[in-house]
Scaffold this motif. Sequence first.
Motif, PDB file in Angstrom:
ATOM      1  N   ILE A  18       0.841  -1.202   0.000  1.00  0.00           N
ATOM      2  CA  ILE A  18       0.000   0.000   0.000  1.00  0.00           C
ATOM      3  C   ILE A  18       0.875   1.249   0.000  1.00  0.00           C
ATOM      4  CG2 ILE A  18      -1.544   1.390   1.451  1.00  0.00           C
ATOM      5  CD1 ILE A  18      -2.955  -1.220   2.236  1.00  0.00           C
ATOM      6  N   ARG A  19       1.943   1.216   0.786  1.00  0.00           N
ATOM      7  CA  ARG A  19       2.819   2.391   0.883  1.00  0.00           C
ATOM      8  C   ARG A  19       3.691   2.580  -0.353  1.00  0.00           C
ATOM      9  NH1 ARG A  19       3.156   0.860   6.465  1.00  0.00           N
ATOM     10  NH2 ARG A  19       4.907  -0.511   5.992  1.00  0.00           N
ATOM     11  N   SER A  20       4.221   1.486  -0.897  1.00  0.00           N
ATOM     12  CA  SER A  20       5.256   1.610  -1.936  1.00  0.00           C
ATOM     13  C   SER A  20       4.760   1.401  -3.365  1.00  0.00           C
ATOM     14  CB  SER A  20       6.372   0.597  -1.667  1.00  0.00           C
ATOM     15  OG  SER A  20       5.904  -0.731  -1.882  1.00  0.00           O
ATOM     16  N   ALA A  21       3.691   0.658  -3.526  1.00  0.00           N
ATOM     17  CA  ALA A  21       3.190   0.260  -4.848  1.00  0.00           C
ATOM     18  C   ALA A  21       4.200  -0.595  -5.607  1.00  0.00           C
ATOM     19  CB  ALA A  21       2.821   1.481  -5.691  1.00  0.00           C
ATOM     20  N   GLU A  22       5.144  -1.174  -4.865  1.00  0.00           N
ATOM     21  CA  GLU A  22       6.159  -2.044  -5.462  1.00  0.00           C
ATOM     22  C   GLU A  22       6.037  -3.447  -4.854  1.00  0.00           C
ATOM     23  OE1 GLU A  22       8.226  -1.378  -7.850  1.00  0.00           O
ATOM     24  OE2 GLU A  22       7.819   0.780  -8.029  1.00  0.00           O
ATOM     25  N   PRO A  23       6.281  -4.504  -5.661  1.00  0.00           N
ATOM     26  CA  PRO A  23       6.250  -5.871  -5.115  1.00  0.00           C
ATOM     27  C   PRO A  23       7.158  -5.988  -3.891  1.00  0.00           C
ATOM     28  CG  PRO A  23       6.400  -5.936  -7.495  1.00  0.00           C
ATOM     29  CD  PRO A  23       6.578  -4.497  -7.113  1.00  0.00           C
ATOM     30  N   VAL A  24       6.721  -6.771  -2.916  1.00  0.00           N
ATOM     31  CA  VAL A  24       7.421  -6.873  -1.635  1.00  0.00           C
ATOM     32  C   VAL A  24       8.183  -8.194  -1.565  1.00  0.00           C
ATOM     33  CG1 VAL A  24       7.156  -6.821   0.869  1.00  0.00           C
ATOM     34  CG2 VAL A  24       5.579  -5.507  -0.590  1.00  0.00           C
ATOM     35  N   GLY A  25       9.461  -8.121  -1.220  1.00  0.00           N
ATOM     36  CA  GLY A  25      10.301  -9.310  -1.103  1.00  0.00           C
ATOM     37  C   GLY A  25      10.485  -9.744   0.341  1.00  0.00           C
ATOM     38  N   SER A  26      11.004 -10.954   0.532  1.00  0.00           N
ATOM     39  CA  SER A  26      11.178 -11.510   1.874  1.00  0.00           C
ATOM     40  C   SER A  26      12.170 -10.706   2.697  1.00  0.00           C
ATOM     41  CB  SER A  26      11.637 -12.967   1.781  1.00  0.00           C
ATOM     42  OG  SER A  26      12.849 -13.062   1.026  1.00  0.00           O
ATOM     43  N   ARG A  27      13.227 -10.192   2.047  1.00  0.00           N
ATOM     44  CA  ARG A  27      14.232  -9.428   2.781  1.00  0.00           C
ATOM     45  C   ARG A  27      13.624  -8.142   3.349  1.00  0.00           C
ATOM     46  NH1 ARG A  27      19.339 -10.155   3.456  1.00  0.00           N
ATOM     47  NH2 ARG A  27      19.351 -11.830   1.915  1.00  0.00           N
ATOM     48  N   THR A  28      12.747  -7.507   2.574  1.00  0.00           N
ATOM     49  CA  THR A  28      12.085  -6.283   3.049  1.00  0.00           C
ATOM     50  C   THR A  28      11.256  -6.578   4.286  1.00  0.00           C
ATOM     51  OG1 THR A  28      11.976  -5.398   0.792  1.00  0.00           O
ATOM     52  CG2 THR A  28      10.479  -4.446   2.413  1.00  0.00           C
ATOM     53  N   ILE A  29      10.512  -7.690   4.243  1.00  0.00           N
ATOM     54  CA  ILE A  29       9.667  -8.054   5.383  1.00  0.00           C
ATOM     55  C   ILE A  29      10.527  -8.374   6.613  1.00  0.00           C
ATOM     56  CG2 ILE A  29       7.958  -9.709   6.250  1.00  0.00           C
ATOM     57  CD1 ILE A  29       6.888  -7.764   4.155  1.00  0.00           C
ATOM     58  N   SER A  30      11.651  -9.050   6.406  1.00  0.00           N
ATOM     59  CA  SER A  30      12.494  -9.468   7.541  1.00  0.00           C
ATOM     60  C   SER A  30      13.100  -8.290   8.282  1.00  0.00           C
ATOM     61  CB  SER A  30      13.603 -10.407   7.054  1.00  0.00           C
ATOM     62  OG  SER A  30      14.545  -9.702   6.249  1.00  0.00           O
ATOM     63  N   LYS A  31      13.182  -7.127   7.633  1.00  0.00           N
ATOM     64  CA  LYS A  31      13.779  -5.949   8.260  1.00  0.00           C
ATOM     65  C   LYS A  31      12.787  -5.168   9.124  1.00  0.00           C
ATOM     66  CE  LYS A  31      17.259  -5.243   4.643  1.00  0.00           C
ATOM     67  NZ  LYS A  31      17.742  -4.346   3.562  1.00  0.00           N
ATOM     68  N   ARG A  32      11.539  -5.552   9.068  1.00  0.00           N
ATOM     69  CA  ARG A  32      10.538  -4.865   9.891  1.00  0.00           C
ATOM     70  C   ARG A  32      10.724  -5.207  11.364  1.00  0.00           C
ATOM     71  NH1 ARG A  32       5.166  -3.609   7.276  1.00  0.00           N
ATOM     72  NH2 ARG A  32       4.354  -4.125   9.357  1.00  0.00           N
ATOM     73  N   ASN A  33      10.460  -4.240  12.219  1.00  0.00           N
ATOM     74  CA  ASN A  33      10.638  -4.443  13.660  1.00  0.00           C
ATOM     75  C   ASN A  33       9.653  -5.457  14.230  1.00  0.00           C
ATOM     76  OD1 ASN A  33      12.736  -2.575  13.793  1.00  0.00           O
ATOM     77  ND2 ASN A  33      11.339  -0.855  14.153  1.00  0.00           N
ATOM     78  N   ARG A  64       6.304 -10.227  -4.114  1.00  0.00           N
ATOM     79  CA  ARG A  64       4.887 -10.590  -4.239  1.00  0.00           C
ATOM     80  C   ARG A  64       4.025  -9.354  -4.011  1.00  0.00           C
ATOM     81  NH1 ARG A  64       7.853 -14.929  -3.813  1.00  0.00           N
ATOM     82  NH2 ARG A  64       6.897 -17.003  -3.870  1.00  0.00           N
ATOM     83  N   ILE A  65       2.788  -9.436  -4.525  1.00  0.00           N
ATOM     84  CA  ILE A  65       1.780  -8.409  -4.270  1.00  0.00           C
ATOM     85  C   ILE A  65       0.503  -9.115  -3.819  1.00  0.00           C
ATOM     86  CG2 ILE A  65       2.768  -6.820  -5.983  1.00  0.00           C
ATOM     87  CD1 ILE A  65       0.454  -7.571  -7.855  1.00  0.00           C
ATOM     88  N   PRO A  66      -0.345  -8.431  -3.079  1.00  0.00           N
ATOM     89  CA  PRO A  66      -1.586  -9.067  -2.639  1.00  0.00           C
ATOM     90  C   PRO A  66      -2.528  -9.318  -3.822  1.00  0.00           C
ATOM     91  CG  PRO A  66      -1.073  -7.109  -1.333  1.00  0.00           C
ATOM     92  CD  PRO A  66      -0.193  -7.072  -2.534  1.00  0.00           C
TER      93      PRO A  66
END
Length: 341
Positions: A18-33, A64-66
Amino acid sequence: MLSERQRLILSAIVDDYIRSAEPVGSRTISKRNDVSFSPATIRNEMSDLEELGFLEQPHTSAGRIPSNKGYRYYVDHLVKRGNLTKQELDVIKLFFAEKLDEMERAIQHVAVILSNMTNYTSIVLGPELLSTTLKHLQIVPLNDQSAVAIVVTNTGHVENKVVTIPEGVPISEIERIVNMLNARLSGVPLIHFKSKLYNEIGSELSHYSSQYEELVKLIEGVLLHDEDDRIFISGATNMLTQPEFRDVGKVKGILDLFDETQTLVRLVSAATHGIQVRIGTENTVQAINHCSLITASYSIDGHSLGTIGILGPTRMEYGKVISLLDVLSKDMALLMGRWYK
């Protein structure tokens, strides 16, 4: 049922997309607090979520995207109501504190507030004819052949129409008929005018004039209500700012829909009481199969008067929009109480 880990990962992917409008990868998710899983674990869960139909993988990206199904699960089970800022709440409070004497102006302002706050397209459906009644009718002669008919409703709406006076009918006769109509039809819902004119008043008019049929048609034409007066759109071109709609064909179909008043009224008025979220192909109109439509009805004493809606990409800030519609629909109900008592 999704596991708690899958729910957390799906929620994180939807929020990031929703924020980026770009497909989200596993590394991006793993960096979340709020995520403590390794990229490998996240990749496995994302793969499972894709197999279950909650995620999609664009051909040109490893992320991936929803999917529509993913958004639906997010809205039904994971979304958190967004907190409106003090500035946003102050704008709403200030608006509803104004002494607005015309319903049309009030509804139009609500549509503008919604589109400005969300950067999506707002659609506001005003009260049905069933709820709108005649307050006063006046016909002012311009010459022997024409006059201006002035219609005032209980909502403060004032409409002027130039009408042709039937040949041979004196103005004094028309004035007597208008006085009778004001006495008999004041407070009658606009939607019932035609039956009242023909079934109850038509025969009475025959005592006033031999040309009563022409006079009935004249009055009927004056009191016809156009559906275009019910619907207000703001931010129609906001779709152009969304990256999903760089495809001119998609945008054209949506903009064309805004000119199809009857279709738009049916689409928005399908809302039930409370807030309704329709995602992608859940929308019955093909032109918005790539959009989400969130609507909220506003009511008085359990009777639905109209609908407030937001149309945007499926990558929508659902939490914020739902909160905003919740606040505005309740305030709209209070505002409508000024006219419907």
